[in-house]
Design a protein around this motif. Structure first.
Motif, PDB file in Angstrom:
ATOM      1  N   ASN A  78      -1.487  -2.530  -7.111  1.00 22.72           N
ATOM      2  CA  ASN A  78      -1.542  -2.568  -5.651  1.00 22.72           C
ATOM      3  C   ASN A  78      -2.111  -3.921  -5.236  1.00 22.72           C
ATOM      4  N   ARG A  89      -5.507   1.183  -8.905  1.00 26.53           N
ATOM      5  CA  ARG A  89      -4.904   0.110  -8.126  1.00 26.53           C
ATOM      6  C   ARG A  89      -4.888  -1.230  -8.858  1.00 26.53           C
ATOM      7  N   ASP A 126       0.806  -1.223   0.000  1.00 26.05           N
ATOM      8  CA  ASP A 126       0.000   0.000   0.000  1.00 26.05           C
ATOM      9  C   ASP A 126       0.839   1.274   0.000  1.00 26.05           C
TER      10      ASP A 126
END
Length: 332
Positions: free
Chosen positions: A248, A236, A206
């Motif tokens: 991500n 993401r 993150d």
């Protein structure tokens, strides 16, 4: 009225139940979706990986007709890794089977099998998540147990190599991050040599992803691309920069994320046999020395036929065969 004799039906054989649960829908996981690991059945509980030890060296120019340069062969060696035994036990009592016949044409056996599959399906999802954790551990070079700390396999130690890292210096606004990406890719390419690489992907924690996405150079690069659409939406799921797809990664076990918040792992894609997930056979008499399945389900009657015990298991072995080809990226 349902009878416990239904469990003597062939529908409750381990092969039938295992096939059914293997085909059942399961909770998607990212590494499975990407097909990064090649699934391979094995007939034993361990797999051997042969390391030839060959290195590429320059050849001296010689005189025509004279003996050639003699090269001393590097000694090869083999490394054995043992499949991990993931098992869950549960049960279904006779009272759950009583009056079980459903509406329509469904029989008692079909209804009981469906209930067993529902019970087994819950455990299958947990085991699948654990296998995803092992696959990510293979990418990182260290497979951990469910507690997030106990080391099951350290691939760097097993293969006698060290991990490669690269600091992206994301905390500095003037960092040329495209140049840093290229440097990191070269580290991986140098390990792979002539092996074909289709693409590169980075699985980001993150904090790393947020810093990378917020770096001034990346913002400037995407400022005029589709009217800055990428930075206005949620990226993401993945975007490309420097010839790498950055995403991500989501996933955690016991409160510990699969990928550390400050880290990312640069992974070459499309390299033959770089990532392998072997599946060993279950520890049942009927599955000894047979090609392993990803999942097994078996039932057995309880004492005095008060119900049945249910067991779900998988015996995976996730491996990165060249762990130095995966580059651990840090942000500071």
């Amino acid at each position: 009225m349902a009878s416990m004799d239904v469990f003597n039906d062939d529908a409750f054989r381990v092969t039938t139940l295992s096939a059914a649960i293997s085909e059942a829908p399961f909770q998607p996981t990212r590494l499975v979706e990407l097909g990064l690991f090649r699934n391979e059945p094995i007939e034993t509980t361990e797999a051997w990986f042969e390391l030839d030890g060959d290195t590429i060296k320059m050849v001296k120019a010689g005189v025509r007709g004279a003996p050639g340069e003699h090269k001393i062969r590097d000694k090869g060696r083999a490394v054995a890794l043992v499949a991990k035994h993931l098992k869950r036990d549960d049960s279904m009592m006779a009272d759950e089977v009583q009056n079980l016949r459903a509406f329509g044409s469904e029989s008692e056996v079909e209804s009981a099998v469906a209930r067993v599959q529902r019970i087994a399906g819950k455990h299958r999802r947990d085991i699948e998540t654990t296998i995803e954790y092992h696959r990510m551990g293979a990418i990182k070079g260290q497979i951990l147990d469910a507690d997030g700390t106990t080391v099951l396999d350290n691939l760097f130690t097993k293969f006698g190599v060290s991990q490669q890292t690269h600091d992206m210096n994301l905390d500095t606004d003037t960092t040329d991050i495209r140049a840093e990406v290229i440097k990191a890719k070269r580290k991986s390419e140098n390990v792979l040599g002539a092996a074909p690489v289709r693409s590169f992907r980075a699985f980001c924690g993150d904090a790393f992803f947020d810093d990378f996405l917020g770096h001034p150079e990346l913002k400037a690069a995407y400022e005029r691309w589709l009217d800055n659409e990428m930075l206005r939406n949620d990226p993401r799921g993945g975007f490309q920069f420097g010839g790498v797809i950055w995403e991500n990664y989501r996933g955690s076990v016991g409160g510990v994320p699969f990928v550390g918040a400050d880290d990312a792992y640069l992974v070459p894609e499309g390299v033959p046999d770089l990532f392998v997930c072997n599946f060993a056979p279950a520890d049942y008499m009927e599955t000894v020395n047979t090609p392993g399945l990803p999942f097994y389900v078996k039932t057995a009657p309880k004492h005095m036929d008060t119900g049945v015990d249910i067991q779900v298991q998988s015996n995976p072995l996730a491996v990165c065969t060249r762990p130095r080809a995966v580059i651990k990226l840090t942000r500071t």
